[in-house]
Design an enzyme around this catalytic site. Structure first.
Site, PDB file in Angstrom:
ATOM      1  N   SER A 181       0.835  -1.207   0.000  1.00 60.04           N
ATOM      2  CA  SER A 181       0.000   0.000   0.000  1.00 60.04           C
ATOM      3  C   SER A 181       0.869   1.256   0.000  1.00 60.04           C
ATOM      4  O   SER A 181       1.931   1.287   0.629  1.00 60.04           O
ATOM      5  CB  SER A 181      -0.873  -0.012   1.256  1.00 60.04           C
ATOM      6  OG  SER A 181      -1.438   1.263   1.476  1.00 60.04           O
ATOM      7  N   TYR A 206      -1.977   5.512  -4.326  1.00 57.89           N
ATOM      8  CA  TYR A 206      -2.854   6.639  -4.045  1.00 57.89           C
ATOM      9  C   TYR A 206      -2.049   7.858  -4.466  1.00 57.89           C
ATOM     10  O   TYR A 206      -0.833   7.891  -4.275  1.00 57.89           O
ATOM     11  CB  TYR A 206      -3.149   6.763  -2.546  1.00 57.89           C
ATOM     12  CG  TYR A 206      -4.134   5.772  -1.985  1.00 57.89           C
ATOM     13  CD1 TYR A 206      -5.352   5.524  -2.602  1.00 57.89           C
ATOM     14  CD2 TYR A 206      -3.856   5.110  -0.781  1.00 57.89           C
ATOM     15  CE1 TYR A 206      -6.260   4.634  -2.051  1.00 57.89           C
ATOM     16  CE2 TYR A 206      -4.763   4.226  -0.229  1.00 57.89           C
ATOM     17  CZ  TYR A 206      -5.965   3.989  -0.874  1.00 57.89           C
ATOM     18  OH  TYR A 206      -6.858   3.113  -0.323  1.00 57.89           O
ATOM     19  N   THR A 228      -5.925   2.233  -7.061  1.00 61.11           N
ATOM     20  CA  THR A 228      -7.197   2.100  -6.343  1.00 61.11           C
ATOM     21  C   THR A 228      -8.099   3.285  -6.689  1.00 61.11           C
ATOM     22  O   THR A 228      -7.699   4.440  -6.525  1.00 61.11           O
ATOM     23  CB  THR A 228      -6.930   2.032  -4.825  1.00 61.11           C
ATOM     24  OG1 THR A 228      -6.064   0.911  -4.580  1.00 61.11           O
ATOM     25  CG2 THR A 228      -8.207   1.850  -4.039  1.00 61.11           C
ATOM     26  N   ARG A 269     -15.789   5.117   8.842  1.00 61.66           N
ATOM     27  CA  ARG A 269     -15.635   3.929   9.711  1.00 61.66           C
ATOM     28  C   ARG A 269     -15.904   4.356  11.140  1.00 61.66           C
ATOM     29  O   ARG A 269     -15.043   4.955  11.804  1.00 61.66           O
ATOM     30  CB  ARG A 269     -14.260   3.325   9.519  1.00 61.66           C
ATOM     31  CG  ARG A 269     -14.135   2.819   8.099  1.00 61.66           C
ATOM     32  CD  ARG A 269     -12.773   2.354   7.700  1.00 61.66           C
ATOM     33  NE  ARG A 269     -12.606   2.565   6.269  1.00 61.66           N
ATOM     34  CZ  ARG A 269     -11.475   2.918   5.683  1.00 61.66           C
ATOM     35  NH1 ARG A 269     -10.388   3.055   6.403  1.00 61.66           N
ATOM     36  NH2 ARG A 269     -11.423   3.109   4.386  1.00 61.66           N
ATOM     37  N   LYS A 286      -8.073  -1.217  -9.236  1.00 67.04           N
ATOM     38  CA  LYS A 286      -8.726  -1.874  -8.092  1.00 67.04           C
ATOM     39  C   LYS A 286      -9.889  -1.015  -7.597  1.00 67.04           C
ATOM     40  O   LYS A 286      -9.713   0.179  -7.351  1.00 67.04           O
ATOM     41  CB  LYS A 286      -7.696  -2.050  -6.969  1.00 67.04           C
ATOM     42  CG  LYS A 286      -8.256  -2.628  -5.683  1.00 67.04           C
ATOM     43  CD  LYS A 286      -7.108  -2.942  -4.721  1.00 67.04           C
ATOM     44  CE  LYS A 286      -7.576  -3.508  -3.403  1.00 67.04           C
ATOM     45  NZ  LYS A 286      -8.106  -2.510  -2.489  1.00 67.04           N
ATOM     46  N   HIS A 298     -13.285  -2.518  -1.404  1.00 66.62           N
ATOM     47  CA  HIS A 298     -12.343  -2.147  -0.346  1.00 66.62           C
ATOM     48  C   HIS A 298     -12.665  -2.904   0.950  1.00 66.62           C
ATOM     49  O   HIS A 298     -12.510  -2.389   2.051  1.00 66.62           O
ATOM     50  CB  HIS A 298     -12.427  -0.632  -0.114  1.00 66.62           C
ATOM     51  CG  HIS A 298     -11.105   0.039   0.143  1.00 66.62           C
ATOM     52  ND1 HIS A 298     -10.465   0.808  -0.786  1.00 66.62           N
ATOM     53  CD2 HIS A 298     -10.324   0.079   1.245  1.00 66.62           C
ATOM     54  CE1 HIS A 298      -9.352   1.298  -0.273  1.00 66.62           C
ATOM     55  NE2 HIS A 298      -9.233   0.855   0.967  1.00 66.62           N
ATOM     56  N   ARG A 326     -15.208  -1.095   3.281  1.00 62.89           N
ATOM     57  CA  ARG A 326     -14.704   0.018   4.097  1.00 62.89           C
ATOM     58  C   ARG A 326     -14.969   1.382   3.478  1.00 62.89           C
ATOM     59  O   ARG A 326     -14.636   2.392   4.063  1.00 62.89           O
ATOM     60  CB  ARG A 326     -13.187  -0.141   4.305  1.00 62.89           C
ATOM     61  CG  ARG A 326     -12.827  -1.395   5.041  1.00 62.89           C
ATOM     62  CD  ARG A 326     -11.360  -1.731   4.876  1.00 62.89           C
ATOM     63  NE  ARG A 326     -10.468  -0.890   5.651  1.00 62.89           N
ATOM     64  CZ  ARG A 326     -10.202  -1.055   6.930  1.00 62.89           C
ATOM     65  NH1 ARG A 326     -10.797  -2.018   7.606  1.00 62.89           N
ATOM     66  NH2 ARG A 326      -9.352  -0.260   7.559  1.00 62.89           N
ATOM     67  N   ILE A 337     -13.227 -13.048   1.648  1.00 64.50           N
ATOM     68  CA  ILE A 337     -12.663 -14.394   1.442  1.00 64.50           C
ATOM     69  C   ILE A 337     -11.969 -14.859   2.715  1.00 64.50           C
ATOM     70  O   ILE A 337     -11.015 -14.239   3.187  1.00 64.50           O
ATOM     71  CB  ILE A 337     -11.700 -14.380   0.238  1.00 64.50           C
ATOM     72  CG1 ILE A 337     -12.529 -14.154  -1.038  1.00 64.50           C
ATOM     73  CG2 ILE A 337     -10.879 -15.661   0.165  1.00 64.50           C
ATOM     74  CD1 ILE A 337     -11.716 -13.823  -2.264  1.00 64.50           C
ATOM     75  N   GLY A 387      -7.336  -9.843   2.057  1.00 65.43           N
ATOM     76  CA  GLY A 387      -6.892  -8.735   2.902  1.00 65.43           C
ATOM     77  C   GLY A 387      -6.872  -9.113   4.370  1.00 65.43           C
ATOM     78  O   GLY A 387      -5.817  -9.422   4.943  1.00 65.43           O
ATOM     79  N   ARG A 388      -8.060  -9.143   4.970  1.00 63.37           N
ATOM     80  CA  ARG A 388      -8.094  -9.415   6.418  1.00 63.37           C
ATOM     81  C   ARG A 388      -7.568 -10.807   6.743  1.00 63.37           C
ATOM     82  O   ARG A 388      -6.986 -11.006   7.809  1.00 63.37           O
ATOM     83  CB  ARG A 388      -9.520  -9.242   6.951  1.00 63.37           C
ATOM     84  CG  ARG A 388     -10.001  -7.788   6.897  1.00 63.37           C
ATOM     85  CD  ARG A 388     -11.376  -7.663   7.500  1.00 63.37           C
ATOM     86  NE  ARG A 388     -11.919  -6.320   7.412  1.00 63.37           N
ATOM     87  CZ  ARG A 388     -12.541  -5.817   6.349  1.00 63.37           C
ATOM     88  NH1 ARG A 388     -12.667  -6.554   5.249  1.00 63.37           N
ATOM     89  NH2 ARG A 388     -13.018  -4.587   6.374  1.00 63.37           N
TER      90      ARG A 388
HETATM   91  C1  LIG Z   1      -7.001  -2.665   7.491  1.00 69.04           C
HETATM   92  C2  LIG Z   1      -7.183  -2.513   6.012  1.00 69.04           C
HETATM   93  C3  LIG Z   1      -6.420  -1.566   5.329  1.00 69.04           C
HETATM   94  C4  LIG Z   1      -6.563  -1.428   3.947  1.00 69.04           C
HETATM   95  N1  LIG Z   1      -5.761  -0.544   3.273  1.00 69.04           N
HETATM   96  C5  LIG Z   1      -5.855  -0.448   1.923  1.00 69.04           C
HETATM   97  C6  LIG Z   1      -4.975   0.413   1.209  1.00 69.04           C
HETATM   98  O1  LIG Z   1      -4.124   1.093   1.776  1.00 69.04           O
HETATM   99  N2  LIG Z   1      -5.136   0.461  -0.151  1.00 69.04           N
HETATM  100  C7  LIG Z   1      -6.064  -0.282  -0.828  1.00 69.04           C
HETATM  101  O2  LIG Z   1      -6.160  -0.206  -2.061  1.00 69.04           O
HETATM  102  N3  LIG Z   1      -6.892  -1.126  -0.155  1.00 69.04           N
HETATM  103  C8  LIG Z   1      -6.802  -1.231   1.184  1.00 69.04           C
HETATM  104  N4  LIG Z   1      -7.615  -2.093   1.854  1.00 69.04           N
HETATM  105  C9  LIG Z   1      -8.550  -2.962   1.094  1.00 69.04           C
HETATM  106  C10 LIG Z   1      -7.874  -4.290   0.734  1.00 69.04           C
HETATM  107  O3  LIG Z   1      -6.830  -4.097  -0.193  1.00 69.04           O
HETATM  108  C11 LIG Z   1      -8.877  -5.294   0.152  1.00 69.04           C
HETATM  109  O4  LIG Z   1      -9.579  -4.692  -0.906  1.00 69.04           O
HETATM  110  C12 LIG Z   1      -9.853  -5.813   1.210  1.00 69.04           C
HETATM  111  O5  LIG Z   1      -9.195  -6.027   2.419  1.00 69.04           O
HETATM  112  C13 LIG Z   1     -10.519  -7.104   0.739  1.00 69.04           C
HETATM  113  O6  LIG Z   1     -11.468  -7.549   1.658  1.00 69.04           O
HETATM  114  P1  LIG Z   1     -11.147  -8.645   2.811  1.00 69.04           P
HETATM  115  O7  LIG Z   1     -10.383  -7.913   3.862  1.00 69.04           O
HETATM  116  O8  LIG Z   1     -12.494  -9.056   3.269  1.00 69.04           O
HETATM  117  O9  LIG Z   1     -10.319  -9.726   2.180  1.00 69.04           O
HETATM  118  C14 LIG Z   1      -7.501  -2.238   3.240  1.00 69.04           C
HETATM  119  C15 LIG Z   1      -8.252  -3.177   3.940  1.00 69.04           C
HETATM  120  C16 LIG Z   1      -8.092  -3.329   5.312  1.00 69.04           C
HETATM  121  C17 LIG Z   1      -8.890  -4.394   6.014  1.00 69.04           C
END
Ligand SMILES: Cc1cc2nc3c(=O)[nH]c(=O)nc-3n(C[C@H](O)[C@H](O)[C@H](O)COP(=O)(O)O)c2cc1C
Length: 392
Positions: free
Chosen positions: A112, A135, A161, A170, A257, A281, A284, A315, A335-336
């Site tokens: 990121s 970004y 993104t 949030r 994305k 995202h 979020r 997922i 991600g998570r």
């Molecule tokens: C804590 C956190 C921080 C994130 N930060 C970014 C980020 O900096 N840039 C971005 O494109 N997506 C960010 N995302 C989104 C993730 O890249 C991804 O799209 C998302 O986590 C997918 O869903 P999942 O967590 O259910 O797998 C973030 C997600 C989380 C949970």
């Protein structure tokens, strides 16, 4: 460090539980939470339950082949570690650990822009593919320098993104006061008791350079305070014109994305993207958009195989990945799932998350009678009539 070996940790929910135990609430909620009423966050995971399997019986498959390619890069696994801002807040050297584990597993890691670790350090931590998520913090002038630095550091692809015109609402983060935690030292006082109650996390943070310095975003021209990120994102949100501009100055592959519709998918193709991610995202940003799995058929139909399509959101099991691939995704981002692992146990936790998903994938595919990811198609799933079918 908590054990992440079986039988303590059998699935991603177990890693989430351990993460919750190790982290102060403000940090755990930052990972776990979503925007507004969190409807999209919940729907992302729930939508996988709507799809059921149609296995082929009496099939003995050879060793399962999980290999694929995304934007021309060969990957040993059909899942990639998504860009996650502030991973260093979950565990010291968080970004480097995630990149390293992804490389060892033969998949890609996406760093990121909102990383607190210099990009060169993260790139050096992995022997595999590492892409950079963009970004436009600070606008095009700073981004030009940033992209030069990204190229010189050895990142081979960009992930742009497009769903972050402003930061999502949030509510948990606002109530917990995450801005104060990551931005301004003196106002950390309200967190002291929560931090003291999580000594393993606190000790890690102190050893990593202390709580005052780590939450800086490292851009081309030096660090930017994390607290300024929201405003900066808003001032220089990515638009299609920016994508055109980046396409002109960046010669490597580009992934877009945050696609939600057939229209944006076609636009991404026209602007010269090599891949796109159907993503909200992780629930979020805009609450109330459908689960990404439900949007995937529309995007697959619109793109007609011209570029690679990925999906993310919700997922938590290898069987979720199999369903996404059966619906037409080439690969997924998680991600998570790995962030919980990182927060629970650092490098060992990320490795455990990757192994859980890999083993799930192999088992699910064997039970389905599919020997390779290339064999995963719509004949292996039941899609209910209520599920979108690729309307244009
Ligand atoms: C804590 C956190 C921080 C994130 N930060 C970014 C980020 O900096 N840039 C971005 O494109 N997506 C960010 N995302 C989104 C993730 O890249 C991804 O799209 C998302 O986590 C997918 O869903 P999942 O967590 O259910 O797998 C973030 C997600 C989380 C949970």
């Amino acid at each position: 460090m908590a054990s992440v070996a079986p039988p303590h940790v059998l699935n991603i929910a177990d890693l989430r539980r351990l993460a919750k135990r190790r982290l102060p609430r403000v940090v755990f909620d930052y990972i776990d939470g979503g925007a507004d009423a969190e409807v999209t966050l919940r729907e992302n995971s729930r939508a996988f339950e709507d799809i059921t399997f149609r296995p082929k019986g009496a099939v003995v498959t050879p060793p399962t082949d999980l290999r694929t390619t995304v934007m021309g890069a060969p990957l040993q696994l059909p899942f990639i570690l998504a860009p996650i801002g502030s991973s260093r807040m979950f565990y010291p050297h968080g970004e480097e650990m995630a990149a390293k584990v992804a490389g060892q597993a033969g998949t890609a890691y996406i760093l990121s822009t909102l990383s607190g670790t210099p990009m060169e350090q993260v790139r050096a931590a992995s022997k595999g593919t590492v892409w950079y998520q963009v970004y436009l913090c600070g606008g095009r002038k700073i981004a030009t320098g940033m992209l030069e630095r990204v190229r010189a550091a050895g990142f081979t692809g960009l992930v742009i993104t497009i769903d972050t015109a402003v930061a999502g609402m949030r509510e948990k983060d606002l109530r917990n006061g995450i801005k104060e935690l990551i931005g301004r030292g003196p106002s950390m006082l309200p967190y002291v008791s929560d931090m003291v109650l999580h000594p393993r996390w606190l000790a890690g943070m102190l050893a990593d350079g202390g709580l005052m310095t780590f939450p800086n975003v490292v851009l081309s021209d030096g660090p930017m305070a994390y607290a300024d990120v929201g405003k900066t994102l808003e001032d220089s949100a990515v638009c299609w014109d920016d994508l055109k501009w980046i396409r002109e100055i960046w010669t490597g592959p580009i992934m877009v994305k945050g696609v939600h519709t057939a229209e944006d998918a076609r636009r991404a193709v026209r602007e010269g993207a090599d891949a796109l991610v159907v993503s909200n995202h992780g629930g979020r940003q805009l609450d109330g958009v459908p689960a990404t799995l439900r949007v995937l058929p529309e995007v697959v139909a619109a793109v007609k195989g011209q570029i690679d399509i990925l999906v993310d959101g919700g997922i938590r099991r290898g069987s979720d990945i199999v369903k996404a691939l059966c619906l037409g995704a080439r690969a997924v981002l998680v991600g998570r799932a790995y962030s919980y692992g990182l927060a629970a146990a650092g490098e060992a936790g990320v490795a455990r998350a990757v192994e859980i998903l890999r083993a799930d994938l192999v088992r699910t595919m064997k039970l389905l009678g599919a020997g390779s990811v290339g064999e995963l198609d719509s004949s292996l799933i039941n899609v209910p009539e209520t599920f979108p079918s690729g309307r244009q």
